[in-house]
Design an enzyme around this catalytic site. Structure first.
Site, PDB file in Angstrom:
ATOM      1  N   HIS A   1      29.757  23.274   3.374  1.00  0.00           N
ATOM      2  CA  HIS A   1      30.280  21.936   3.659  1.00  0.00           C
ATOM      3  C   HIS A   1      31.010  21.396   2.431  1.00  0.00           C
ATOM      4  O   HIS A   1      30.622  21.658   1.286  1.00  0.00           O
ATOM      5  CB  HIS A   1      29.198  20.991   4.163  1.00  0.00           C
ATOM      6  CG  HIS A   1      28.150  20.582   3.175  1.00  0.00           C
ATOM      7  ND1 HIS A   1      28.302  19.510   2.344  1.00  0.00           N
ATOM      8  CD2 HIS A   1      26.922  21.095   2.906  1.00  0.00           C
ATOM      9  CE1 HIS A   1      27.204  19.363   1.616  1.00  0.00           C
ATOM     10  NE2 HIS A   1      26.351  20.321   1.915  1.00  0.00           N
TER      11      HIS A   1
ATOM     12  N   ASP B   1      26.047  20.219  -4.564  1.00  0.00           N
ATOM     13  CA  ASP B   1      25.761  20.256  -3.118  1.00  0.00           C
ATOM     14  C   ASP B   1      26.936  19.576  -2.425  1.00  0.00           C
ATOM     15  O   ASP B   1      26.974  18.369  -2.323  1.00  0.00           O
ATOM     16  CB  ASP B   1      24.437  19.544  -2.857  1.00  0.00           C
ATOM     17  CG  ASP B   1      24.145  19.378  -1.377  1.00  0.00           C
ATOM     18  OD1 ASP B   1      24.851  19.981  -0.560  1.00  0.00           O
ATOM     19  OD2 ASP B   1      23.228  18.607  -1.035  1.00  0.00           O
TER      20      ASP B   1
ATOM     21  N   GLU C   1      28.751  17.217   6.584  1.00  0.00           N
ATOM     22  CA  GLU C   1      27.388  17.769   6.720  1.00  0.00           C
ATOM     23  C   GLU C   1      26.334  16.732   6.359  1.00  0.00           C
ATOM     24  O   GLU C   1      25.281  16.642   6.993  1.00  0.00           O
ATOM     25  CB  GLU C   1      27.226  19.005   5.822  1.00  0.00           C
ATOM     26  CG  GLU C   1      25.923  19.768   6.054  1.00  0.00           C
ATOM     27  CD  GLU C   1      24.792  19.375   5.120  1.00  0.00           C
ATOM     28  OE1 GLU C   1      23.681  19.916   5.289  1.00  0.00           O
ATOM     29  OE2 GLU C   1      24.976  18.516   4.223  1.00  0.00           O
ATOM     30  N   GLU C   2      26.639  15.942   5.339  1.00  0.00           N
ATOM     31  CA  GLU C   2      25.628  15.018   4.802  1.00  0.00           C
ATOM     32  C   GLU C   2      25.294  13.881   5.763  1.00  0.00           C
ATOM     33  O   GLU C   2      24.343  13.151   5.544  1.00  0.00           O
ATOM     34  CB  GLU C   2      26.094  14.444   3.453  1.00  0.00           C
ATOM     35  CG  GLU C   2      26.303  15.482   2.350  1.00  0.00           C
ATOM     36  CD  GLU C   2      25.005  16.105   1.839  1.00  0.00           C
ATOM     37  OE1 GLU C   2      23.926  15.721   2.320  1.00  0.00           O
ATOM     38  OE2 GLU C   2      25.078  16.988   0.973  1.00  0.00           O
TER      39      GLU C   2
ATOM     40  N   HIS D   1      22.238  15.264  -4.921  1.00  0.00           N
ATOM     41  CA  HIS D   1      22.101  13.918  -4.332  1.00  0.00           C
ATOM     42  C   HIS D   1      21.818  12.872  -5.412  1.00  0.00           C
ATOM     43  O   HIS D   1      21.174  11.855  -5.160  1.00  0.00           O
ATOM     44  CB  HIS D   1      21.047  13.861  -3.212  1.00  0.00           C
ATOM     45  CG  HIS D   1      21.468  14.610  -1.978  1.00  0.00           C
ATOM     46  ND1 HIS D   1      21.170  14.202  -0.703  1.00  0.00           N
ATOM     47  CD2 HIS D   1      22.188  15.743  -1.831  1.00  0.00           C
ATOM     48  CE1 HIS D   1      21.686  15.048   0.173  1.00  0.00           C
ATOM     49  NE2 HIS D   1      22.302  15.998  -0.502  1.00  0.00           N
TER      50      HIS D   1
HETATM   51 ZN   LIG Z   1      24.363  20.428   1.161  1.00  0.00          ZN
END
Ligand SMILES: [Zn+2]
Length: 366
Positions: free
Chosen positions: A62, A179, A213-214, A323
């Site tokens: 993603h 991420d 995606e998040e 995050h």
């Molecule tokens: Zn991720």
């Protein structure tokens, strides 16, 4: 792994729903592949000349990062915000962000909460933080100034204000959004490793860079329908746990190789595919660590449910403090992920694919 490429992809602006800059940056490194995109910022990179007869393996990552959106503008000029994705609230106050206006201008702001000097004793003792009580201060003094001078409006997106750097001595990357920009860089790197052999590959390799995606794996819901994969490899910049768990119990240790994810909240992995990947890792001396996550999810949760059910291999690059604003990851773990993915793809054959897709269960009927 071209670390400069990873740095550019990490620095690109791209909270969920606003991934254009990320896909433009990735596309710049994918000129040898056939590129296309769609209405929600999904990007596809096809290996040129791939035979339509071959089984399709989808490489997923993603592109979006956790960010914010302007939800309201206060009379005093502070921006009320909501989160795109899930930051931990304790990591937010006193950090800076970039706001992107509708004309593309970038404005720096500071995430602020009520200063400690003005808190009551009760407020000071309270541990509770709420995003509704946090604001972004861009230095303005009124709503009119924000809108007219700064050009900021409700709905404008923002991301953490962090620039990538690389510690050459220790081979450690520092930056934001590992991420899942780590995963994006892994797709590019894997496809480049396979490019020379593209006419001899046992499968049709297709890179799918998924948006959103998040906020609930929305991009992969579309990409998996478009690609219709027979198998998939999902790359993730997965959370490291080695800074608070002992070495014996940690499953996301930096510099201990690629994570092979056996389960999380979204997917219980295909055993035959994982066993095969571990066999390949051992054959080539690629460091890996097995991971069973109590929480978390990846695009495998969507891709695995497409069509006739898709076996997915989930590979994680252990990344510290995902995050939140600042992340670390190790070059060698990025390279373990891409080397494993490329080797897994190169050594597939019809018999192995049949075994992974059907696990030989009907050969052993009682
Ligand atoms: Zn991720």
């Amino acid at each position: 792994m071209d670390i400069q490429m990873f740095g550019k992809i990490s620095d690109a602006f791209g909270p969920s729903g606003f991934e254009e800059d990320v896909i433009r940056t990735i596309a710049g490194y994918c000129k040898e592949f056939e590129l296309s995109n769609d209405a929600m910022n999904n990007l596809y990179a096809r290996m040129p000349g791939a035979s339509a007869e071959l089984p399709v393996i989808q490489l997923d990552a993603h592109t979006d990062e956790c960010g914010f959106m302007v939800q309201n503008i206060q009379d005093n000029g502070c921006l009320g915000i909501l989160m795109l994705g899930g930051f931990h609230l304790t990591s937010l106050p006193a950090h800076s962000v970039w706001v992107r206006t509708r004309t593309g201008k970038m404005v720096r702001g500071i995430i602020c909460a009520k200063p400690v000097h003005f808190m009551t004793a009760a407020e000071r003792g309270s541990q509770s933080l709420e995003i509704e009580k946090m604001y972004v201060d861009v230095g303005a003094t009124s709503r009119e100034e924000v809108e007219q001078e700064y050009g900021i409006h409700i709905g404008d997106p923002m991301v953490p204000d962090v620039s990538f750097s690389y510690d050459e001595e220790h081979k450690i990357c520092f930056g934001k959004a590992f991420d899942n920009r780590a995963g994006c860089a892994c797709i590019v790197d894997t496809m480049k490793m396979l490019y020379e052999d593209r006419d001899r590959l046992p499968v049709n390799v297709l890179g799918a860079f998924a948006a959103q995606e998040e906020v609930g794996m929305r991009g992969a819901t579309v990409t998996s329908q478009v690609v219709k994969p027979d198998m998939a490899i999902v790359f993730e910049g997965s959370p490291s746990d080695d800074f608070f768990i002992s070495a014996g119990q940690a499953q996301g240790r930096m510099k201990h190789g690629v994570q092979i994810r056996r389960m999380d909240n979204s997917y219980i992995s295909n055993t035959a595919f994982m066993d095969y990947a571990e066999e390949i890792a051992q054959k080539y001396g690629i460091k890996f660590q097995e991971t069973v996550r109590r929480g978390g999810s990846t695009n495998a949760g969507k891709i695995s449910l497409t069509g006739k059910a898709v076996p997915v291999l989930v590979l994680g690059v252990p990344s510290r403090y995902v995050h939140s604003h600042y992340n670390f990851c190790a070059k060698e773990d990025l390279e373990a992920a891409t080397k494993l993915a490329a080797s897994v793809i190169r050594e597939l054959d019809a018999e192995r694919i049949r075994h992974i897709c059907h696990q030989d269960i009907l050969d052993q009927v009682k």
